[in-house]
Design an enzyme around this catalytic site. Structure first.
Site, PDB file in Angstrom:
ATOM      1  N   LYS A   4       5.168   9.034  20.178  1.00  0.00           N
ATOM      2  CA  LYS A   4       4.963   9.353  21.594  1.00  0.00           C
ATOM      3  C   LYS A   4       6.069  10.320  21.987  1.00  0.00           C
ATOM      4  O   LYS A   4       7.194  10.204  21.473  1.00  0.00           O
ATOM      5  CB  LYS A   4       5.139   8.103  22.476  1.00  0.00           C
ATOM      6  CG  LYS A   4       3.990   7.120  22.425  1.00  0.00           C
ATOM      7  CD  LYS A   4       2.878   7.531  23.369  1.00  0.00           C
ATOM      8  CE  LYS A   4       1.702   6.570  23.205  1.00  0.00           C
ATOM      9  NZ  LYS A   4       0.431   7.192  23.417  1.00  0.00           N
ATOM     10  N   TYR A  61      11.333   7.701  15.502  1.00  0.00           N
ATOM     11  CA  TYR A  61      11.192   7.726  14.039  1.00  0.00           C
ATOM     12  C   TYR A  61      12.263   8.619  13.405  1.00  0.00           C
ATOM     13  O   TYR A  61      12.955   8.233  12.448  1.00  0.00           O
ATOM     14  CB  TYR A  61       9.792   8.231  13.698  1.00  0.00           C
ATOM     15  CG  TYR A  61       9.458   8.272  12.219  1.00  0.00           C
ATOM     16  CD1 TYR A  61       9.180   7.104  11.510  1.00  0.00           C
ATOM     17  CD2 TYR A  61       9.388   9.488  11.534  1.00  0.00           C
ATOM     18  CE1 TYR A  61       8.851   7.143  10.158  1.00  0.00           C
ATOM     19  CE2 TYR A  61       9.058   9.540  10.188  1.00  0.00           C
ATOM     20  CZ  TYR A  61       8.794   8.365   9.507  1.00  0.00           C
ATOM     21  OH  TYR A  61       8.470   8.407   8.164  1.00  0.00           O
ATOM     22  N   GLY A 100       8.330   0.965   6.488  1.00  0.00           N
ATOM     23  CA  GLY A 100       8.632   1.793   7.653  1.00  0.00           C
ATOM     24  C   GLY A 100       7.390   1.960   8.496  1.00  0.00           C
ATOM     25  O   GLY A 100       6.267   1.788   8.009  1.00  0.00           O
ATOM     26  N   ASP A 138       8.518 -10.576   6.853  1.00  0.00           N
ATOM     27  CA  ASP A 138       8.815  -9.474   7.768  1.00  0.00           C
ATOM     28  C   ASP A 138      10.312  -9.176   7.639  1.00  0.00           C
ATOM     29  O   ASP A 138      11.133 -10.074   7.856  1.00  0.00           O
ATOM     30  CB  ASP A 138       8.463  -9.908   9.204  1.00  0.00           C
ATOM     31  CG  ASP A 138       8.645  -8.780  10.203  1.00  0.00           C
ATOM     32  OD1 ASP A 138       9.560  -7.946  10.011  1.00  0.00           O
ATOM     33  OD2 ASP A 138       7.878  -8.730  11.172  1.00  0.00           O
ATOM     34  N   ASP A 141       5.980  -7.504   1.665  1.00  0.00           N
ATOM     35  CA  ASP A 141       5.299  -6.882   2.805  1.00  0.00           C
ATOM     36  C   ASP A 141       5.052  -7.955   3.852  1.00  0.00           C
ATOM     37  O   ASP A 141       5.288  -9.146   3.580  1.00  0.00           O
ATOM     38  CB  ASP A 141       3.973  -6.204   2.393  1.00  0.00           C
ATOM     39  CG  ASP A 141       3.670  -4.972   3.253  1.00  0.00           C
ATOM     40  OD1 ASP A 141       3.550  -5.121   4.485  1.00  0.00           O
ATOM     41  OD2 ASP A 141       3.585  -3.858   2.690  1.00  0.00           O
ATOM     42  N   ALA A 195       9.200  10.919  27.038  1.00  0.00           N
ATOM     43  CA  ALA A 195       8.862  10.510  28.410  1.00  0.00           C
ATOM     44  C   ALA A 195       7.798   9.425  28.417  1.00  0.00           C
ATOM     45  O   ALA A 195       7.744   8.588  29.316  1.00  0.00           O
ATOM     46  CB  ALA A 195       8.388  11.728  29.205  1.00  0.00           C
ATOM     47  N   ASN A 196       6.934   9.432  27.414  1.00  0.00           N
ATOM     48  CA  ASN A 196       5.832   8.450  27.355  1.00  0.00           C
ATOM     49  C   ASN A 196       6.129   7.257  26.451  1.00  0.00           C
ATOM     50  O   ASN A 196       5.272   6.397  26.267  1.00  0.00           O
ATOM     51  CB  ASN A 196       4.553   9.138  26.826  1.00  0.00           C
ATOM     52  CG  ASN A 196       4.033  10.164  27.798  1.00  0.00           C
ATOM     53  OD1 ASN A 196       4.088   9.949  29.004  1.00  0.00           O
ATOM     54  ND2 ASN A 196       3.562  11.286  27.281  1.00  0.00           N
ATOM     55  N   ARG A 232       0.847  -1.215   0.000  1.00  0.00           N
ATOM     56  CA  ARG A 232       0.000   0.000   0.000  1.00  0.00           C
ATOM     57  C   ARG A 232       0.876   1.256   0.000  1.00  0.00           C
ATOM     58  O   ARG A 232       2.111   1.167   0.026  1.00  0.00           O
ATOM     59  CB  ARG A 232      -0.907  -0.004   1.224  1.00  0.00           C
ATOM     60  CG  ARG A 232      -0.119   0.115   2.514  1.00  0.00           C
ATOM     61  CD  ARG A 232      -1.042   0.139   3.718  1.00  0.00           C
ATOM     62  NE  ARG A 232      -0.389   0.737   4.852  1.00  0.00           N
ATOM     63  CZ  ARG A 232      -0.635   0.413   6.109  1.00  0.00           C
ATOM     64  NH1 ARG A 232      -1.530  -0.503   6.383  1.00  0.00           N
ATOM     65  NH2 ARG A 232      -0.010   1.034   7.077  1.00  0.00           N
ATOM     66  N   GLY A 233       0.221   2.400  -0.022  1.00  0.00           N
ATOM     67  CA  GLY A 233       0.899   3.693   0.153  1.00  0.00           C
ATOM     68  C   GLY A 233       2.015   3.942  -0.857  1.00  0.00           C
ATOM     69  O   GLY A 233       1.894   3.632  -2.046  1.00  0.00           O
TER      70      GLY A 233
HETATM   71  P1  NAD Z   1       2.306   2.850   5.003  1.00  0.00           P
HETATM   72  O1  NAD Z   1       2.118   2.588   6.463  1.00  0.00           O
HETATM   73  O2  NAD Z   1       1.106   3.159   4.182  1.00  0.00           O
HETATM   74  O3  NAD Z   1       3.088   1.626   4.330  1.00  0.00           O
HETATM   75  C1  NAD Z   1       4.231   1.037   4.929  1.00  0.00           C
HETATM   76  C2  NAD Z   1       4.261  -0.434   4.536  1.00  0.00           C
HETATM   77  O4  NAD Z   1       5.406  -1.034   5.148  1.00  0.00           O
HETATM   78  C3  NAD Z   1       3.024  -1.198   5.029  1.00  0.00           C
HETATM   79  O5  NAD Z   1       2.429  -1.901   3.979  1.00  0.00           O
HETATM   80  C4  NAD Z   1       3.592  -2.104   6.101  1.00  0.00           C
HETATM   81  O6  NAD Z   1       2.894  -3.331   6.227  1.00  0.00           O
HETATM   82  C5  NAD Z   1       5.018  -2.314   5.603  1.00  0.00           C
HETATM   83  N1  NAD Z   1       5.862  -2.799   6.692  1.00  0.00           N
HETATM   84  C6  NAD Z   1       5.920  -2.300   7.963  1.00  0.00           C
HETATM   85  N2  NAD Z   1       6.748  -3.056   8.702  1.00  0.00           N
HETATM   86  C7  NAD Z   1       7.225  -4.042   7.906  1.00  0.00           C
HETATM   87  C8  NAD Z   1       8.114  -5.127   8.114  1.00  0.00           C
HETATM   88  N3  NAD Z   1       8.654  -5.361   9.296  1.00  0.00           N
HETATM   89  N4  NAD Z   1       8.392  -5.948   7.079  1.00  0.00           N
HETATM   90  C9  NAD Z   1       7.829  -5.727   5.859  1.00  0.00           C
HETATM   91  N5  NAD Z   1       6.972  -4.709   5.598  1.00  0.00           N
HETATM   92  C10 NAD Z   1       6.667  -3.866   6.623  1.00  0.00           C
HETATM   93  O7  NAD Z   1       3.382   4.016   4.932  1.00  0.00           O
HETATM   94  P2  NAD Z   1       3.758   5.009   3.726  1.00  0.00           P
HETATM   95  O8  NAD Z   1       3.204   6.339   4.079  1.00  0.00           O
HETATM   96  O9  NAD Z   1       3.473   4.420   2.419  1.00  0.00           O
HETATM   97  O10 NAD Z   1       5.335   5.100   3.982  1.00  0.00           O
HETATM   98  C11 NAD Z   1       6.303   4.382   3.253  1.00  0.00           C
HETATM   99  C12 NAD Z   1       7.675   4.860   3.671  1.00  0.00           C
HETATM  100  O11 NAD Z   1       7.769   6.268   3.482  1.00  0.00           O
HETATM  101  C13 NAD Z   1       7.974   4.622   5.148  1.00  0.00           C
HETATM  102  O12 NAD Z   1       9.334   4.278   5.297  1.00  0.00           O
HETATM  103  C14 NAD Z   1       7.714   5.973   5.767  1.00  0.00           C
HETATM  104  O13 NAD Z   1       8.414   6.144   6.965  1.00  0.00           O
HETATM  105  C15 NAD Z   1       8.182   6.896   4.683  1.00  0.00           C
HETATM  106  N6  NAD Z   1       7.616   8.252   4.741  1.00  0.00           N
HETATM  107  C16 NAD Z   1       6.287   8.473   4.560  1.00  0.00           C
HETATM  108  C17 NAD Z   1       5.812   9.771   4.596  1.00  0.00           C
HETATM  109  C18 NAD Z   1       4.361  10.108   4.376  1.00  0.00           C
HETATM  110  O14 NAD Z   1       4.024  11.279   4.411  1.00  0.00           O
HETATM  111  N7  NAD Z   1       3.485   9.155   4.121  1.00  0.00           N
HETATM  112  C19 NAD Z   1       6.682  10.830   4.853  1.00  0.00           C
HETATM  113  C20 NAD Z   1       8.025  10.563   5.036  1.00  0.00           C
HETATM  114  C21 NAD Z   1       8.483   9.269   4.967  1.00  0.00           C
END
Ligand code: NAD
Length: 453
Positions: free
Chosen positions: A301, A359, A296, A271, A248, A304-305, A227-228
């Site tokens: 949080k 993060y 990612g 994973d 994924d 502290a939390n 996704r994404g």
């Molecule tokens: P998203 O949550 O929509 O997609 C992330 C995907 O990574 C998910 O499908 C999830 O299942 C997969 N994933 C998580 N842990 C995993 C693991 N251990 N093994 C295999 N797959 C795993 O996020 P996104 O917004 O599409 O972000 C993609 C990347 O872009 C990430 O690294 C995120 O940190 C980075 N990013 C996103 C944004 C934003 O605005 N959306 C901004 C800066 C950076």
């Protein structure tokens, strides 16, 4: 995620209300459509020295693209026509060696400032610090143009971007690949950035490849592809000819299979933090031409939390897994000789963010990893680069509370969030065979976000 406000201001009434209230007025950005030419309008070209190697290279590239070019010789006559508008303006500042010389930059852009079309492109060519050495006048001038570019990127609005290409002496052959991206609609959300072109390995292919399927025959792994941003990356890489291995977590198998199935790729439910992840990938994919470390997570949080579990999960997925996979891929020859790696960082890793100590630390670590690995790859045919997305409309940003989301979405020169495809186009550009002059860059895809600018 949909940007309702952004859609509203596209209507005449919405536009009027926004203008009267002094609210942001995002322009709908041009985005690449399959088959679209690199150039979508006239080009204005200025230079500090027309016989410089970069100027000669730029003119040749523009001629190969059948560009309609206005040069300094013809600019005044062209501007006499009130309807003259430019989609691209390029200035080669690489021969400027003192403060007085910078006036040429002012003169060129001052004349055309009101003549740039929406979603237009400003590109300035300069020399990097390594070339200017201890020549103070040369160094100050070459660094100065970045401040200029960043300012007009903020001023010009209407989806116009401005970037600086720092071209190492001798790296001029790499201008073709860089200019094709920055002049085209593919770079819609990249603005206010310095990009560094080094001599790198020799170009492997003819430049025309860029127009067709630059990744034809390449096997590329994309993590987090269900996704994404990862889904968009997989789609663009497949469009550009690659066989994509979509990885994924097993819990997302059905989405993953849909994504991979739609683009003729392979689904790899895994994973990336599993102890045997690297072996499993090598077994499934064989030798890889490209790797996109996109998977990612966030667990926001205040420190502290923040629980140990929240800390560990983010660090292990976003940083440790990438380092471990790369180390294995390099040691066990899983990477082809001319392999390309792209890691997805974040502007949070550049600027820091409240509630994101874990993060931001992981994403800053990714930049350190990329820069060190780039040194390791120096002199080989391999490259590694990072992209640092800003606010991109995905499930991840959709989960941010409304008021913070709205602020994040508007805090950039484009007054809008980017689309996953904007990150994907940038990644495909970095993965191309012709991208051998790009190594160790951190390319922000953030519409010139004010965070960490
Ligand atoms: P998203 O949550 O929509 O997609 C992330 C995907 O990574 C998910 O499908 C999830 O299942 C997969 N994933 C998580 N842990 C995993 C693991 N251990 N093994 C295999 N797959 C795993 O996020 P996104 O917004 O599409 O972000 C993609 C990347 O872009 C990430 O690294 C995120 O940190 C980075 N990013 C996103 C944004 C934003 O605005 N959306 C901004 C800066 C950076």
């Amino acid at each position: 995620m949909s940007d309702r406000y952004g859609e509203l201001v596209q209507s005449p009434l919405g536009r009027k209300v926004a203008k009267n209230l002094g609210l942001p007025m995002p322009t709908r950005l041009d985005r690449y459509q399959a088959g679209q030419p690199v150039l979508r309008g006239e080009v204005a070209f200025g230079t500090s020295y027309q016989d410089s190697a970069p100027s000669q290279a730029v003119l040749e590239i523009l001629q190969n693209l059948d560009a309609k070019i206005t040069t300094l010789d013809t600019l005044a006559a062209r501007l006499a026509d009130d309807s003259a508008r430019f989609k691209v303006a390029i200035f080669d500042a690489s021969s400027i060696t003192d403060t007085d010389g910078l006036r040429l930059v002012y003169e060129f852009f001052h004349q055309i400032a009101r003549r740039i079309k929406p979603s237009g492109r400003i590109i300035i060519i300069a020399r990097p610090e390594a070339d200017t050495g201890s020549d103070v006048g040369f160094a100050l001038a070459q660094r100065a143009v970045l401040g200029f570019a960043k300012s007009i990127a903020k001023e010009f609005k209407k989806g116009i971007s401005a970037n600086v290409l720092y071209v190492q002496t001798g790296a001029e052959p790499h201008l073709d690949h860089a200019l094709r991206f920055f002049m085209s609609a593919k770079s819609a959300y990249v603005s206010g950035q310095p990009i560094y072109l080094t001599k790198g390995a020799t170009l492997q292919t003819d430049a025309q490849l860029d127009d067709k399927k630059p990744l034809q025959g390449k096997k590329i792994l994309v993590t987090g592809a269900s996704r994404g941003i990862g889904e968009a990356v997989a789609g663009v890489l497949a469009r550009d000819g690659a066989l994509v291995y979509c990885l994924d977590v097993p819990a997302n198998l059905s989405d993953l299979q849909k994504v991979a199935g739609n683009l003729g790729g392979q689904a790899l439910p895994l994973d990336i933090t599993a102890p045997d992840a690297a072996e499993q990938i090598a077994k499934a994919c064989g030798v890889l031409d490209g790797v996109v470390h996109n998977a990612g997570v966030t667990r926001d949080k205040t420190l502290a939390n923040m629980s140990e579990a929240q800390w560990d999960l983010v660090m292990n997925i976003n940083l440790k897994a990438i380092a471990d996979l790369n180390a294995y891929f390099i040691a066990e020859n899983v990477l082809a000789d001319s392999a390309r790696i792209v890691c997805v960082s974040s502007i949070s890793g550049i600027a820091g963010n409240v509630g994101q100590a874990n993060y931001a630390m992981s994403k800053a670590g990714v930049i350190g990893l990329v820069q060190a690995t780039a040194k390791l790859f120096d002199g080989s045919n391999r490259t590694i680069n990072a992209v640092a997305p800003g606010f991109i409309e995905t499930k991840m940003t959709g989960a941010i509370p409304f008021a913070i989301r709205e602020a994040g979405r508007r805090m950039n020169s484009m007054s809008q969030g980017g689309e996953p495809v904007d990150v994907a186009e940038t990644i495909s550009w970095l993965l191309a065979p012709n991208a051998s002059g790009l190594n160790g860059n951190v390319v922000r895809v953030c519409g010139q976000s004010i965070l960490g600018a």
